[in-house]
Design a protein around this motif. Structure first.
Motif, mmCIF file in Angstrom:
data_model
loop_
_atom_site.group_PDB
_atom_site.id
_atom_site.type_symbol
_atom_site.label_atom_id
_atom_site.label_comp_id
_atom_site.label_asym_id
_atom_site.label_seq_id
_atom_site.Cartn_x
_atom_site.Cartn_y
_atom_site.Cartn_z
ATOM 1 N N SER A 1 69.730 87.773 5.512
ATOM 2 C CA SER A 1 69.838 89.479 6.098
ATOM 3 C C SER A 1 71.098 89.458 6.527
ATOM 4 N N CYS B 1 55.622 101.275 21.068
ATOM 5 C CA CYS B 1 56.421 100.532 18.869
ATOM 6 C C CYS B 1 55.228 100.870 17.604
ATOM 7 N N VAL C 1 59.060 83.691 14.791
ATOM 8 C CA VAL C 1 58.590 84.932 15.078
ATOM 9 C C VAL C 1 57.114 85.103 14.944
ATOM 10 N N PHE D 1 58.017 94.525 11.061
ATOM 11 C CA PHE D 1 58.904 94.934 12.560
ATOM 12 C C PHE D 1 58.441 94.220 13.240
ATOM 13 N N THR D 2 59.776 93.840 13.568
ATOM 14 C CA THR D 2 59.691 93.117 15.828
ATOM 15 C C THR D 2 59.959 93.708 16.345
ATOM 16 N N ASN E 1 61.675 92.523 20.188
ATOM 17 C CA ASN E 1 62.566 91.533 20.759
ATOM 18 C C ASN E 1 62.694 91.546 21.571
ATOM 19 N N ILE F 1 68.507 91.517 11.568
ATOM 20 C CA ILE F 1 66.850 91.932 11.404
ATOM 21 C C ILE F 1 66.189 90.562 10.310
ATOM 22 N N ASN F 2 64.937 90.812 11.344
ATOM 23 C CA ASN F 2 64.100 89.592 11.016
ATOM 24 C C ASN F 2 64.088 89.986 9.000
ATOM 25 N N GLU G 1 62.330 92.249 6.616
ATOM 26 C CA GLU G 1 61.667 94.082 7.434
ATOM 27 C C GLU G 1 63.261 94.878 7.654
ATOM 28 N N MET H 1 64.730 95.829 13.802
ATOM 29 C CA MET H 1 63.971 95.427 15.014
ATOM 30 C C MET H 1 64.612 95.877 16.620
#
Length: 460
Positions: free
Chosen positions: A252, A295, A336, A376-377, A379, A393-394, A397, A400
Motif C-alpha cells: 500500500s 459511510c 479486516v 472500503f474500510t 477503522n 489504506i487497505n 481499496e 479508509m
C-alpha cells in the motif's frame, strides 16, 4: 488388502500457497473417518481445519507443529481398504508407514470422499476419532508407538543451476516480486520445494550469497566504528497473518499516493439517537453499525472513494457495491473482516454481522472469503483510547475512514460554550482516484451526519 494413500496439503483457495501446521488433530495409529478434520493450519488469511478425504488408519504424519508447508506437500498417509476389527488396516499401519502411497483414484468410493479440497475442504459431518489398540503391536514395539516421519533427504553437492526457458515455478507472487526488486534472475535459483518449486528461503539464500560475493573489505578508521551496544535479540518471523499484513501494508505504501484529512465532530446527537433506538427493546444497535450506515450513504454520494486502481491498465475502476471492511484486533494480529453488500443492510443487520465476524476473528475461524473483497474500510481506533490516526489504506481499496474516541470536550454549541461528546474523524484516500475537494466533501458529509443524524432522512 489395505492400500496406503498419501494425503497432501490441498489448495486452500484465495491464492494461498502455503500454510503453517498449528495443531495435529490425529496421531499415528488413529482411525479416521472420511472428511474428518486431521490437522489445524494457519494461512495468511485464517485458521483452517483440513479434512482428510480418506477413511482408514493414520500410518504417518509429515511435519511438526510450527512447520510451514507449501500446497502439495505431504501431510499424512492413511491405510485404507481394511477394517480395524479384522486387523487389516492395523497391520498396514504397523508395516507400511514409509510407503509412498497409491493415488486417491485407486481406493474404493467407500474409503475416500473424492471431493475437491478447496477453501474449507470436503462436505459432511466430522466423526469422532478413536484410537486403535492391539496387543501384538504393543509387544512388537515395546509397548510404545513411534511417529513416522518423512525420510531425511540425502545431502548431495548441489549442481550449478542452469538457466531454463519458459515460466519459473515460484511459490507465490510475493517471492517473485522480492526477486524482481532485488534484481535476482529466478532462472538461476534452484528451488528446494516439491518439483523444484522456488521458496522464499531459496530466494533469500541466493540474495545472501550474492551479497557475500559482492562484499569487499573497506578499511575504516577505528574511531569511525560504532560501538556494539547489544548482541542477539529476539527474532520474530513475519509469517501467517502478521506476515500477510506486513506485505499488504508495504505494498500500500509503495503503490498508493495517499493523503489524509480530518475534522472534529460533535457526536452528542448521534449518541442520543442510538440511545433512543435501544430504549424501545429488541436487538441493540451498535455505534459501529450507525457509522457504517453513514459511510455507505456517503459513498453513494461520492462513488470515487468506492473504487480501485488498475495500475496495469491505468484505469480507475468504480465498484457497484459497498463491501465494508472493518479493522479488528485479535490475538493473531490485525485482521479486516468484510461485510458484504453493506449498503443494502439495515442497522440491525449490520450490528449482527459485525458481531458475528468479530467473534469469528477472535476465535480464529474466519474463512478466506470473510477477509477478502472489501471496497472500503472503517477503522474504529477509538477503542484503543486514542483521538486520531493516519491509517494506511487497505490495498487495493481507495480509502479508509478512521474514528477516534468519543469523549466530553468543551464545544461551542448554538453560540454558547458547552460540554459535548466530540470525536475526531480522519479520511485517508488514494489521491489518484480523487482530489481533495471530493475527499473533503465526503468527510464533511460524514461529519454532518454524525452531528445531525436527521441528515440521513433525506436519503432514506
Amino acid at each position: 488388502m489395505a492400500q496406503v494413500l498419501e494425503f497432501k496439503l490441498p489448495d486452500l483457495g484465495e491464492g494461498l500457497t502455503e500454510a503453517e501446521i498449528v495443531r495435529w488433530l490425529v496421531n499415528v495409529g488413529d482411525v479416521v473417518a472420511i472428511d474428518q478434520p486431521v490437522v489445524e493450519v494457519e494461512t495468511a488469511k485464517a485458521m483452517v481445519e483440513v479434512p482428510c478425504p480418506y477413511g482408514g488408519v493414520v500410518t504417518a504424519r509429515f511435519g511438526e507443529e510450527g512447520t510451514e508447508l507449501p500446497v502439495g506437500a505431504p501431510l499424512l498417509t492413511v491405510a485404507v481398504g481394511g477394517t480395524a476389527s479384522s486387523g487389516t488396516a492395523v497391520s498396514a499401519a504397523a508395516g507400511a508407514s514409509g510407503a509412498s502411497g497409491a493415488s486417491a483414484g485407486d481406493a474404493e468410493s467407500s474409503e475416500y470422499s473424492g471431493n475437491v479440497l478447496v477453501g474449507y475442504g470436503t462436505a459432511g459431518p466430522a466423526a469422532r476419532r478413536r484410537r486403535v489398540r492391539h496387543e501384538s503391536a504393543a509387544v512388537a514395539g515395546g509397548g510404545g508407538r513411534t511417529e513416522a516421519k518423512a525420510p531425511a533427504p540425502v545431502q548431495a553437492p548441489a549442481p550449478v543451476p542452469e538457466p531454463v526457458d519458459g515460466p519459473v515455478p515460484v511459490i507465490s507472487p510475493l517471492v517473485r516480486k522480492l526477486a524482481r526488486d532485488k534484481g535476482l534472475d529466478l532462472r538461476e535459483v534452484r528451488g528446494s520445494g516439491p518439483a523444484g518449486l522456488i521458496l522464499r528461503a531459496d530466494v533469500e539464500s541466493a540474495l545472501a550469497a550474492a551479497e557475500t560475493t559482492a562484499a569487499r573489505p573497506v578499511p575504516v578508521p577505528a574511531a569511525a566504528v560504532p560501538a556494539v551496544v547489544a548482541e542477539g535479540g529476539e527474532r520474530v518471523p513475519l509469517r501467517g497473518v502478521r506476515g500477510a499484513v506486513a506485505d499488504k501494508l508495504s505494498r500500500s505504501r509503495t503503490e498508493i499516493p495517499d493523503a489524509t484529512c480530518w475534522v472534529d465532530a460533535d457526536a452528542t446527537e448521534l449518541m442520543a439517537a442510538r440511545a433512543a433506538m435501544n430504549a424501545g427493546g429488541g436487538p441493540k444497535i451498535s455505534l459501529l453499525a450507525l457509522l457504517a450506515r453513514i459511510c455507505t450513504h456517503a459513498l453513494a454520494r461520492y462513488p470515487e472513494l468506492n473504487s480501485t486502481v488498475d495500475t496495469a491498465a491505468r484505469e480507475i475502476v468504480r465498484l457497484p457495491s459497498v463491501h465494508l471492511g472493518f479493522a479488528a484486533q485479535t490475538p493473531r494480529g490485525l485482521v479486516v473482516p468484510v461485510v458484504r453488500d453493506a449498503g443494502t443492510r439495515t442497522a440491525e443487520s449490520l450490528t449482527e454481522e459485525f458481531a458475528r465476524l468479530t467473534e469469528s476473528a477472535r476465535q480464529g475461524t474466519l474463512t478466506p472469503g470473510d477477509l477478502t473483497g472489501g471496497t472500503f474500510t472503517l477503522n474504529n481506533y477509538g477503542v484503543f483510547g486514542v483521538d486520531g490516526s493516519t491509517p494506511i489504506i487497505n490495498h487495493p481499496e481507495a480509502a479508509m475512514l478512521g474514528v477516534g474516541r468519543i469523549i466530553p470536550k468543551p464545544w461551542v454549541h448554538e453560540g454558547e460554550l458547552a460540554v459535548r461528546k466530540v470525536v475526531q474523524l480522519s479520511l485517508t484516500f488514494d489521491h489518484r482516484v480523487c482530489d481533495g475537494g471530493t475527499a473533503g466533501g465526503f468527510l464533511r458529509y460524514v461529519a454532518d451526519c454524525v452531528e445531525h443524524p436527521a441528515v440521513l432522512l433525506r436519503t432514506l
